[in-house]
Write a protein that holds these residues in place. Structure first.
Motif: not given
Length: 595
Positions: A400, A414, A416, A497-499, A501, A507-509
Motif C-alpha cells: 500500500c 495497492e 493484493w 484487507q484495506t489500503c 482508509e 494497511k488496515t483491517d
C-alpha cells in the motif's frame, strides 16, 4: 620339595601321586592330591608304559641319537634294572601284572580291566563300554584319519643314574646370597642371568627351587635346561627320586597380557630335563573380547625340542567377554512438511536381525582364535507421521503506497495476493535401537603348542596337563528403539484487507489466517537384534601345525580337562590329547581324542 598329600591322602603312602586313582578322595595334579572341593577333578588319561627294560649307560660312549639320560629298551620280558640306592642289578621276570596282580587270559594273553574285569577285543585291544557292552568303532575313533601310532616314540626310555656328575656348564641357584659368575661354587641367581652368559652347546644346571621368571629360549643351539639336581655346599649331585621333576619349578610372572605362556622356545634346539613348567593358575579376563588362553610351552620358528621327565601344566582358560555392536542405528529421515515430503504412515520400525552364531574356535600360527558370537544388528527407524493439514488461505493487501496527495487526500497504490497459515508438520519416526553385544568365545588351555610346520618335539616319560577350556559368553538383547515425535500444528498468519482508509495509505483491517492441523506422530524405532553366544574353548594336550613332527613314549601321560561350554547353541570346546591345524587356513582337527 613338593609334598604329595596337600589336602587329602595318597593311597598306599605314595610319595607322589601319578594319577587320580592314587588319591583316596580327590584328584591328582602335578604330583599332589587335592580334594574334589578345590577344583573340578580333571579327567585322567594315563597312557600305560610298556617299557619293561632299561639298559644302563653305554660303556663305549656311543651316540644313541637321544639325550644321555634316555636309553633304548630291549624286547625281552626279563630285565636288569639298577636300583637308586646301589649299583647292584636286580633281575625282574614279568609274569602277572605287577600293579594289579591279575593274570592274563590263557588263550589271548590279555589282562582284564582292573575296574570292570572285562577283557579287551582280541583284534582292536579296545575294552567294551561299561553300560552298553559295545566295543568302540576303531575306524572312527581318530577324527583326522591319522594313525595314532605315528606319534609313538618307541625303543626309548628315561634312565637316571644317581652317580652322574654335572658337566661343564652354567649353574643357577636362587638361594645364593649374591649373584655369582655361574660356576658350581658361585652360581647365578636366575635363569635370565644364565641365559645372558650362555653360548651354543651349553648345559644350564638348575638347583631345586621355584623360578618365578618369564623364560624365553631365543635362537639357541644345543642348549639344555637341566633340573633334577641337589645342591649342598657347592656340591651338585643327581636326584633320581620321584620328586626330581617337581623340585625345579618354572612359573612365569603375571603380566598384563590376556594369554599366559609358561615357557617360549623361538628358533632354538633345546633339551628340557626334569622340570616342572606351568603357567598362571588361569588366563586373564578380557571384558571386551574373547577369553584368554594358557599355553604351557609355546614352540615356534623351526625349533627342535626334546623333553625328558618333564611335567607341563597349562592353567585354566577364561570365559569370553563381550563384543560391542559393529554399527550404530541410522538416524530418522524427517523433513516434516505437510505436502508429503518425508511424511509417512507413522508405523513402527522393524527389529534388527540377530547376530550370527559362533563357529568353533580354531588355531593359526598366532595361537588360538576363539569362536565369538556376532553382535546384533541395529533396529530400523520408525516411519514418519502422517501429513498435517494446510493452513487457512485468503486474499490480502500485499503493498500500500502513496502515489500523490491533494485536498481530497492521498491517492494510494495497492497490490493484493493470497496469504495463508503454515501447514501442519508430521512427527518424526523414532530411532532404531542399538544391537545387543555378541558373546566372546572361551579361551583354550594347551599344554604344548607348536606354531609352525618346521618345528619338531619329542617327549620321553613326560606328564602333560591342561586346564578346562573357557566357556562362551551369552549374547545380550538389543536396546529398544526410541518413540517417534508428535506432529506440530501450522503457525497462524495475519494480513490486511484495506489500503488508504482515512486518506492515509496504510494497511488496515487485518484478519488472522489459522495454520494447518498437526500431522501424525512418528512411529517407534525397532529394537536392536540380540547378540549371539560365543563358543566354548578346548582343553588340549598337544596342538601342532600340520607338517611338524611330534613323537612321545607310551610312558608319557596326557591329561586334559573339560572343554568350555558354548552359549546359546554355540559349539562347545573339544577335549583332545593331540590336535593339529593347517597354517594356510586357521583350523582345528582332533587327531587323538581324549579318553
Amino acid at each position: 620339595m613338593v609334598v604329595c598329600c596337600a589336602g587329602t591322602a595318597c593311597i598306599d603312602n605314595l610319595t607322589v601321586c601319578k594319577s587320580n586313582d592314587d588319591c583316596s578322595n580327590g584328584y591328582c595334579k602335578m604330583g599332589n592330591c587335592y580334594p574334589d572341593t578345590d577344583k573340578k577333578k580333571p579327567k585322567g588319561k594315563v597312557k600305560p608304559s610298556t617299557d619293561t627294560t632299561f639298559d644302563s649307560d653305554s660303556e663305549d660312549g656311543a651316540d644313541t641319537g637321544v639325550d644321555s639320560d634316555t636309553q633304548t629298551t630291549s624286547d625281552t620280558t626279563e630285565a636288569t634294572v639298577a636300583e637308586d640306592s646301589t649299583d647292584t642289578p636286580v633281575t625282574i621276570v614279568i609274569s602277572d601284572d605287577t600293579e594289579t596282580g591279575e593274570f592274563p587270559d590263557t588263550e589271548t594273553g590279555e589282562f582284564p580291566d582292573t575296574e570292570t574285569g572285562e577283557f579287551p577285543d582280541t583284534e582292536t585291544g579296545e575294552f567294551p563300554d561299561t553300560e552298553t557292552g559295545e566295543f568302540p568303532d576303531t575306524e572312527t575313533s581318530v577324527e583326522s584319519g591319522t594313525d595314532p601310532a605315528d606319534y609313538l616314540l618307541t625303543d626309548v626310555a628315561y634312565h637316571c643314574n644317581p652317580m652322574d656328575e654335572p658337566g661343564n656348564g652354567v649353574f643357577v641357584d636362587p638361594d645364593v646370597e649374591a649373584d655369582g659368575d655361574g660356576s658350581r661354587e658361585t652360581p647365578f641367581k636366575s635363569i635370565a642371568r644364565a641365559l645372558e652368559h650362555t653360548v651354543d652347546q651349553t648345559d644350564i644346571y638348575l638347583a631345586p627351587n621355584i623360578y618365578f621368571e618369564n623364560v624365553a629360549l631365543n635362537e639357541l643351539t644345543d642348549v639344555a635346561l637341566r633340573g633334577g639336581w641337589l645342591v649342598q655346599s657347592g656340591v651338585w649331585s643327581r636326584d633320581c627320586s620321584e620328586n626330581a621333576a617337581y623340585a625345579t619349578h618354572i612359573t612365569p610372572l603375571e603380566g598384563t597380557s590376556t594369554d599366559c605362556v609358561g615357557l617360549k622356545v623361538h628358533r632354538s634346539s633345546v633339551v628340557l630335563h626334569s622340570l616342572s613348567i606351568d603357567t598362571w593358575d588361569e588366563a586373564l579376563t578380557n571384558p571386551t573380547g574373547d577369553g584368554g588362553s594358557c599355553y604351557g610351552i609355546w614352540i615356534e620358528n623351526g625349533s627342535d625340542v626334546q623333553l625328558i621327565n618333564t611335567r607341563i601344566e597349562a592353567g585354566d582358560a577364561r570365559a569370553g567377554g563381550y563384543y560391542a555392536p559393529w554399527y550404530n542405528p541410522d538416524p530418522p529421515k524427517c523433513t516434516g512438511t505437510a505436502v508429503g515430503q518425508g511424511c509417512g504412515t507413522g508405523g513402527d520400525g522393524t527389529r534388527g536381525a540377530d547376530g550370527s552364531g559362533a563357529d568353533k574356535g580354531v588355531f593359526s600360527f598366532n595361537g588360538f582364535i576363539p569362536g565369538a558370537g556376532a553382535p546384533g544388528n541395529p533396529g530400523f527407524p520408525g516411519q514418519n507421521g502422517t501429513v498435517g493439514g494446510s493452513g487457512e488461505q485468503n486474499s490480502c493487501v500485499y503493498f500500500c503506497n502513496t502515489m500523490s496527495c491533494g485536498a481530497q487526500g492521498c491517492l494510494c497504490r495497492e497490490g493484493w495476493e493470497t496469504y495463508s497459515g503454515s501447514e501442519g508438520r508430521c512427527g518424526c519416526g523414532g530411532q532404531g535401537g542399538l544391537g545387543g553385544n555378541g558373546g566372546g568365545g572361551g579361551g583354550a588351555s594347551v599344554a604344548i603348542f607348536i606354531s609352525d610346520s618346521g618345528s619338531n618335539i619329542s617327549l620321553v616319560d613326560c606328564w602333560l596337563q591342561s586346564g578346562p577350556g573357557g566357556y562362551g559368553r551369552s549374547g545380550e538383547s538389543g536396546e529398544e528403539g526410541t518413540f517417534g515425535s508428535d506432529g506440530k500444528a501450522g503457525e497462524s498468519e495475519t494480513c490486511a484487507q484495506t489500503c488508504g482508509e482515512g486518506g492515509v495509505c496504510t494497511k488496515t483491517d487485518e484478519i488472522t489466517l489459522e495454520g494447518g492441523h498437526a500431522g501424525g506422530a512418528g512411529g517407534t524405532g525397532g529394537s536392536g537384534g540380540s547378540g549371539a553366544g560365543g563358543a566354548g574353548g578346548p582343553s588340549l594336550g598337544i596342538v601342532h601345525a600340520e607338517g611338524s613332527v611330534v613323537t612321545y613314549t607310551e610312558s608319557t601321560r596326557i591329561e586334559t580337562s573339560n572343554g568350555g561350554e558354548g552359549a546359546e547353541g554355540a559349539p562347545g570346546g573339544m577335549e583332545c590329547d593331540v590336535a593339529r591345524f593347517d597354517n594356510a587356513e586357521p583350523s582345528l582337527e582332533c587327531v587323538i581324542p581324549s579318553k
